[in-house]
Design a protein around this motif. Structure first.
Motif, PDB file in Angstrom:
ATOM      1  N   ALA A   1       0.803  -1.124  -0.028  1.00  0.00           N
ATOM      2  CA  ALA A   1       0.054   0.141  -0.024  1.00  0.00           C
ATOM      3  C   ALA A   1       0.787   1.145  -0.067  1.00  0.00           C
ATOM      4  O   ALA A   1       0.476   2.467  -0.997  1.00  0.00           O
ATOM      5  CB  ALA A   1      -0.982  -0.114   1.208  1.00  0.00           C
ATOM      6  N   ARG A   2       2.010   1.226   0.906  1.00  0.00           N
ATOM      7  CA  ARG A   2       2.744   2.164   0.819  1.00  0.00           C
ATOM      8  C   ARG A   2       3.703   2.711  -0.387  1.00  0.00           C
ATOM      9  O   ARG A   2       3.909   3.736  -1.001  1.00  0.00           O
ATOM     10  CB  ARG A   2       3.923   2.145   1.842  1.00  0.00           C
TER      11      ARG A   2
ATOM     12  N   ILE B   1      -3.563   7.734  -5.942  1.00  0.00           N
ATOM     13  CA  ILE B   1      -4.073   9.165  -6.046  1.00  0.00           C
ATOM     14  C   ILE B   1      -4.220   9.446  -7.391  1.00  0.00           C
ATOM     15  O   ILE B   1      -5.344  10.216  -7.716  1.00  0.00           O
ATOM     16  CB  ILE B   1      -2.924   9.921  -5.380  1.00  0.00           C
ATOM     17  N   ARG B   2      -3.213   9.021  -8.484  1.00  0.00           N
ATOM     18  CA  ARG B   2      -3.540   9.459  -9.761  1.00  0.00           C
ATOM     19  C   ARG B   2      -4.652   8.453 -10.480  1.00  0.00           C
ATOM     20  O   ARG B   2      -5.179   9.130 -11.240  1.00  0.00           O
ATOM     21  CB  ARG B   2      -2.095   9.211 -10.654  1.00  0.00           C
ATOM     22  N   LYS B   3      -4.870   7.184  -9.902  1.00  0.00           N
ATOM     23  CA  LYS B   3      -5.588   6.341 -10.768  1.00  0.00           C
ATOM     24  C   LYS B   3      -6.419   5.524  -9.581  1.00  0.00           C
ATOM     25  O   LYS B   3      -5.965   4.333  -9.184  1.00  0.00           O
ATOM     26  CB  LYS B   3      -5.011   5.334 -11.645  1.00  0.00           C
TER      27      LYS B   3
ATOM     28  N   SER C   1      -7.402   3.658   2.519  1.00  0.00           N
ATOM     29  CA  SER C   1      -7.704   4.355   3.661  1.00  0.00           C
ATOM     30  C   SER C   1      -6.545   5.099   4.184  1.00  0.00           C
ATOM     31  O   SER C   1      -6.607   6.176   4.904  1.00  0.00           O
ATOM     32  CB  SER C   1      -7.659   3.149   4.767  1.00  0.00           C
ATOM     33  N   LEU C   2      -5.383   5.020   3.754  1.00  0.00           N
ATOM     34  CA  LEU C   2      -4.060   6.158   3.938  1.00  0.00           C
ATOM     35  C   LEU C   2      -4.491   7.426   3.284  1.00  0.00           C
ATOM     36  O   LEU C   2      -4.195   8.346   3.867  1.00  0.00           O
ATOM     37  CB  LEU C   2      -2.920   5.358   3.768  1.00  0.00           C
ATOM     38  N   ILE C   3      -5.017   7.356   2.126  1.00  0.00           N
ATOM     39  CA  ILE C   3      -5.249   8.530   1.322  1.00  0.00           C
ATOM     40  C   ILE C   3      -6.719   9.276   1.887  1.00  0.00           C
ATOM     41  O   ILE C   3      -6.598  10.355   2.282  1.00  0.00           O
ATOM     42  CB  ILE C   3      -5.573   8.178  -0.100  1.00  0.00           C
TER      43      ILE C   3
END
Length: 440
Positions: free
Chosen positions: A189-190, A197-199, A233-235
């Motif tokens: 995920a990292r 973010i882009r896609k 979830s991180l974003i």
């Protein structure tokens, strides 16, 4: 590769600069001549004796300074040397464990070792990993390869940090870049934060291809699925964290939409914790638009909320002059029951100024037409076939009570079980002959 020696005393480490580290500091220079000169200068450097008679006639600036004691010099040497601290901002493929390096927690050291293993292609395994010590060794068969690689670290209570106290960096096994077991969903995920973010609609199969090209490893579809969920979830943050800001959300709506109706309710638990209960939203522009340009028809329905936070979404929908859907109000509640529907309809009644529902048509999933279709869906499961279907719709569309009785007799002659099945239901709720006239 150089085999680093162990730091004395695994449980407590002496931070003083000993002769070993002095030698290591000097040996870092690649020029052997400079190393020799430095060693000889350190060994032969002495302070000449000064005759007090020679100092007569000298000014204070010309006079030599007083010699410092050996203990003061040692203290200065100790203060000059400090163990390095791990920099978490370094790019993942440049991370490398160093003997004596300090980390905030075992998780940070474990992440550093994972990045080192995946980027270099030397698989490792964690022989021991807990809150006080960590041991990492080569993941290869020791009897076959006898790889001496090892990293030992433990918690220092005095420095409140995790420090590597023994490290053998040499590898005897060839690199194979097969560290898929170290690529847990959190690590993946990292690595995919920027791509997500882009896609945001990145497919799992595409993630598998990218991982195989970038890291030379194959991972399962399920691991990519979990990694994508954690990246989102991180974003966006967890859904439970968004519910904490529900009061800020309500105030922001009132500031940007004056005159709207926003009702937020919470539950105070016995342990003094607060839990979200329900929220009602209806914008002023929507209320005024329904009063002026929409038909006097409102549809009510409830649907389940899926995801981390469960619940029900209650909605009130209208029809505009073009017969298009017109959302009026909505509410999030814990479940669909009579008290929640009563609370929702009371707020809707006051907001739209319905005057007791005069000249208003309300349609819901409990409406007779809706029950009509639900009854047929259940009937079709038991009595399938075109003949049973036609007989059911003939009875349901009977417009007078006489036609209803006549058509039911025909069903009893053909299939007595179907007749008793329909008669067990309340015929006033599914036969048109018993519907009342008017807008209701």
């Amino acid at each position: 590769m150089m085999i680093m020696e162990t730091v004395d005393d695994f449980d407590t480490i002496d931070v003083e600069l000993d002769e070993f580290f002095k030698h290591k500091q000097r040996s870092r220079c690649k020029d052997e001549f400079l190393n020799t000169v430095t060693d000889e200068a350190l060994d032969e450097c002495t302070i000449p004796e000064i005759n007090l008679n020679d100092l007569e006639g000298m000014s204070e600036d010309e006079a030599p300074q007083e010699k410092q004691s050996d203990s003061e010099g040692d203290d200065e040497d100790k203060l000059q040397f400090q163990y390095s601290t791990h920099d978490s901002k370094v790019k993942w493929n440049n991370m490398k464990p160093v003997l004596g390096e300090r980390y905030e927690s075992p998780h940070q050291l474990k992440l550093c070792l994972k990045n080192y293993s995946i980027s270099r292609g030397y698989p490792i395994r964690f022989k021991k990993c807990d809150s006080v010590r960590l041991v990492a060794v080569c993941a290869s068969d020791l009897e076959k390869f006898q790889c001496p690689f090892v990293v030992r670290a433990s918690w220092m209570s005095t420095k409140r940090s995790f420090q590597i106290k023994k490290m053998v960096e040499q590898h005897t096994r060839v690199r194979n870049f097969r560290s898929a077991n170290l690529m847990d969903p959190t690590w993946i995920a990292r690595q995919f934060l920027k791509e997500m973010i882009r896609k945001p609609n990145l497919k799992f199969k595409e993630m598998q291809v990218i991982i195989q090209i970038r890291f030379h490893c194959k991972v399962s579809w399920s691991k990519c699925y979990r990694a994508k969920c954690r990246a989102i979830s991180l974003i966006d943050g967890k859904l439970s964290d968004h519910y904490v800001k529900v009061w800020d959300y309500g105030h922001e709506l009132m500031m940007s939409n004056p005159g709207s109706t926003i009702q937020i309710f919470v539950t105070v638990n016995p342990d003094n914790t607060i839990t979200f209960h329900r929220v009602y939203t209806c914008f002023k522009a929507i209320k005024e638009g329904w009063k002026v340009g929409c038909r006097r028809v409102i549809g009510l329905d409830g649907s389940f909320l899926k995801g981390q936070c469960k619940g029900e979404l209650l909605t009130a929908i209208g029809r505009d002059a073009n017969n298009h859907v017109y959302p009026i109000a909505w509410a999030v509640v814990e479940n669909e029951n009579k008290p929640n529907w009563q609370w929702f309809l009371e707020l809707l009644h006051d907001g739209l100024e319905l005057q007791g529902g005069l000249d208003l048509c309300v349609i819901s999933d409990q409406h007779k037409v809706m029950v009509f279709w639900k009854l047929y869906a259940n009937f079709r499961k038991v009595f399938s076939g075109i003949e049973s279907k036609n007989m059911f719709w003939t009875v349901a569309k009977s417009t007078v009570e006489g036609d209803f009785k006549l058509n039911m007799e025909k069903i009893r002659e053909v299939n007595p079980a179907a007749y008793h099945h329909l008669m067990a239901k309340e015929h006033k709720s599914w036969c048109m002959a018993f519907f009342k006239g008017g807008m209701a």
